[in-house]
Design a protein around this motif. Structure first.
Motif, short mmCIF file in Angstrom:
data_model
loop_
_atom_site.label_atom_id
_atom_site.label_comp_id
_atom_site.label_asym_id
_atom_site.label_seq_id
_atom_site.Cartn_x
_atom_site.Cartn_y
_atom_site.Cartn_z
N VAL A 281 41.89 55.44 33.98
CA VAL A 281 42.86 56.38 33.37
C VAL A 281 42.59 57.09 32.17
CG1 VAL A 281 45.33 56.50 32.86
CG2 VAL A 281 44.69 55.15 34.37
N TRP B 256 49.63 28.66 52.93
CA TRP B 256 48.77 28.30 54.48
C TRP B 256 48.63 26.87 54.26
CZ3 TRP B 256 46.33 32.52 51.92
CH2 TRP B 256 46.66 33.88 52.52
N ASN B 257 48.31 25.91 55.17
CA ASN B 257 47.96 24.78 55.35
C ASN B 257 46.41 24.55 54.79
OD1 ASN B 257 50.31 23.87 56.53
ND2 ASN B 257 49.69 23.90 58.57
N MET C 236 52.22 60.68 27.22
CA MET C 236 51.10 60.55 27.88
C MET C 236 50.35 61.78 28.29
SD MET C 236 49.52 57.81 30.57
CE MET C 236 50.90 56.53 30.26
N ARG D 40 46.09 62.30 32.42
CA ARG D 40 45.80 60.64 32.71
C ARG D 40 47.10 60.12 33.27
NH1 ARG D 40 44.81 60.18 26.11
NH2 ARG D 40 42.75 60.72 26.29
N ARG E 133 46.09 60.22 36.93
CA ARG E 133 44.74 59.37 37.19
C ARG E 133 45.90 57.84 37.34
NH1 ARG E 133 41.15 60.39 32.30
NH2 ARG E 133 40.30 62.28 33.09
N LEU E 134 46.80 57.70 36.56
CA LEU E 134 47.46 56.37 36.44
C LEU E 134 48.26 56.19 37.78
CD1 LEU E 134 47.98 53.66 34.93
CD2 LEU E 134 49.94 55.02 34.01
N VAL F 20 45.70 55.38 40.57
CA VAL F 20 45.35 54.01 40.53
C VAL F 20 46.44 53.07 41.14
CG1 VAL F 20 44.95 52.16 38.83
CG2 VAL F 20 43.87 54.20 38.67
N LEU G 254 46.65 53.31 44.83
CA LEU G 254 45.55 52.59 45.21
C LEU G 254 45.78 51.08 45.51
CD1 LEU G 254 42.44 52.67 45.92
CD2 LEU G 254 42.12 51.54 43.64
N LEU G 255 46.44 50.27 44.39
CA LEU G 255 46.66 49.28 44.11
C LEU G 255 47.78 48.78 45.17
CD1 LEU G 255 46.58 47.97 40.51
CD2 LEU G 255 45.00 47.38 42.39
N LEU H 284 46.49 48.91 48.90
CA LEU H 284 45.64 47.84 49.39
C LEU H 284 46.38 46.48 49.32
CD1 LEU H 284 42.56 48.89 47.65
CD2 LEU H 284 42.60 46.59 47.96
N VAL I 298 46.35 44.27 52.72
CA VAL I 298 45.63 42.94 52.77
C VAL I 298 46.86 42.00 53.21
CG1 VAL I 298 44.85 41.06 51.32
CG2 VAL I 298 43.83 43.47 51.11
N THR J 85 46.56 39.38 56.29
CA THR J 85 46.67 38.24 56.14
C THR J 85 47.86 37.38 57.02
OG1 THR J 85 47.64 38.40 54.11
CG2 THR J 85 45.24 37.69 53.89
N ILE K 220 44.33 31.32 59.39
CA ILE K 220 43.73 30.92 57.92
C ILE K 220 44.53 29.40 57.78
CG2 ILE K 220 44.17 31.56 55.57
CD1 ILE K 220 44.59 34.50 56.33
N ASN K 221 45.46 29.05 58.46
CA ASN K 221 45.79 27.94 58.44
C ASN K 221 44.76 26.71 58.74
OD1 ASN K 221 48.45 28.23 57.34
ND2 ASN K 221 49.56 28.04 59.45
N LEU K 222 44.49 25.84 57.76
CA LEU K 222 43.27 25.06 57.89
C LEU K 222 43.57 24.11 59.31
CD1 LEU K 222 40.54 24.22 57.01
CD2 LEU K 222 41.79 22.26 55.73
#
Lengths: 247, 156
Positions: A83, A180-181, B1, B5, B8-9, B12, B15-16, B19, B23, B27, B34-36
């Motif tokens: 930024v 999770w486990n 500001m 800028r 751009r902020l 960003v 994007l976060l 994402l 994700v 999950t 994912i559980n064991l």
């Protein structure tokens, strides 16, 4: 506030501040870390179930803790790079990534050494261990990407984006044991609750975490100073500094 | 500001957030992978596949460990205080294995609902204490109310 922020962008100004801070960081870090480790390894009571093998916690937890918070700091610096295009933020990311890599490796290694006698295995693919391994690869990726691009500015931008993409892994590491486990136990240290161990165990642990933080601060300053001298080698103040015989 | 800028902020931040959503959904969709391990409630409800290598985890039920005197075979029950699954294992158990402790076993579920394990791992909880404190706690709980069971406070 904004003036301070803009001043921070000046490598020369930071170089001076770092030089003044470093002796304190080093002395405090060594003192706290030694106190925490000696107390933890030699004087703290042993655990009722694991005996003495639990003592690896005094190395495992500080390194794991730092490995994650270094990444968070890198992510903040990456936002600043993207930024505000501040040079110093990029210098920070480049300087601390190898430190983070070593810390992550140490926490995985000490965890494996502890896991063998306690769990009965060096490694399981549970969510906590796997996400920590991904953190190790992220650090490696950041270093590799930075080396792969010759142009300083494009390297800084590419690395910042990679660091930001990787930051989603941090809450996953943190909460993996609750969502999770897993074989890995939940955190002993929580920010909001009392630690689930007595004071004669958690005080030395806290001391070694704080000590490692200070030592990290010292190492980050040292590595950033080196990187600044390298990047600003054509600047007049660097020439004066080196010719003054202190380099 | 500065407007550039600010722009751009915003990029960003987008994007976060994007994402994190991507994700998070991934999950969430993969949570069973994912559980064991499966816990005893899931196994007794038939959620765990039969004759496929899986892991089962829970507490070793008090008084359920039976050792075969002539071999290394051990039988015990794994429980989550809701349901329990019988486990059979031949081999050396980790040091921390004991009644009332958490374990994760790897193996197959047979048709009779019995879990045949080929590896047993001990699971440690997040509580640490000196041996004297543990002794004192045990004495106190035995002296007061033996029947009410302090097992609920133990996490596995």
């Amino acid at each position: 506030m904004w003036q301070f922020f803009h001043k921070l962008g000046s490598p020369k100004w930071f170089f001076g501040i770092a030089a003044r801070l470093m002796p304190w960081l080093l002395a405090g870090g060594i003192l706290l870390l030694m106190a925490g480790i000696v107390w933890g390894l030699a004087f703290a009571p042993k655990d009722y179930l694991q005996g003495n093998s639990y003592r690896i916690i005094f190395i495992h937890v500080p390194t794991a803790f730092l490995a994650q918070s270094v990444y968070v700091m890198m992510a903040v610096a990456a936002v600043v790079t993207l930024v505000w295009r501040m040079k110093l933020a990029d210098v920070f990311v480049k300087s601390v990534a190898p430190v983070g890599l070593v810390l992550t490796f140490l926490s995985l290694f000490t965890g494996a050494v502890w896991g063998k006698p306690t769990w009965g295995t060096w490694w399981v693919w549970d969510a906590r261990l796997t996400s920590m391994l991904i953190l190790l690869f992220l650090y490696g990726g950041v270093i590799a990407l930075d080396r792969a691009i010759n142009d300083e500015k494009s390297a800084a931008r590419a690395v910042s984006v990679l660091v930001l993409v990787g930051v989603v892994n941090i809450p996953i590491i943190q909460y993996s044991v609750e969502w999770w486990n897993t074989l890995h136990q939940p955190s002993t240290f929580k920010l909001t609750e009392k630690p689930s161990m007595p004071a004669e165990m958690w005080v030395p642990l806290l001391l070694s975490v704080l000590g490692l933080y200070l030592l990290f601060g010292w190492l980050a300053c040292l590595r950033m100073q080196t990187e600044i001298l390298l990047r600003e080698q054509r600047a007049r103040w660097v020439k004066d500094y080196v010719l003054a015989g202190r380099g | 500001m500065h407007p550039i800028r600010k722009k751009r902020l915003t990029i960003v931040l987008f994007l976060l957030v994007g994402l994190a959503i991507a994700v998070g959904l991934t999950t969430y969709a993969l949570r069973q992978n994912i559980n064991l391990f499966y816990d005893p409630t899931q196994i007794s409800a038939g959620e765990a596949p039969v004759d496929v290598r899986i892991r089962a985890g829970g507490m070793v039920e008090e008084g359920s460990v039976l050792r075969d005197p002539d071999s290394l075979m051990v039988e015990f029950k794994v429980t989550d205080f809701n349901a329990s699954v019988p486990v059979q294992y031949t081999g050396i158990l980790p040091d921390l294995f004991a009644e009332g402790q958490g374990v994760v076993a790897m193996g197959r579920l047979d048709e009779n609902g019995r879990f045949v394990a080929d590896q047993v791992l001990a699971k440690h909880d997040e509580n640490y204490m000196p041996p004297e404190v543990a002794d004192a706690l045990e004495k106190a709980s035995k002296g007061q109310h033996k029947a009410s069971g302090s097992a609920e406070t133990v996490s596995y």
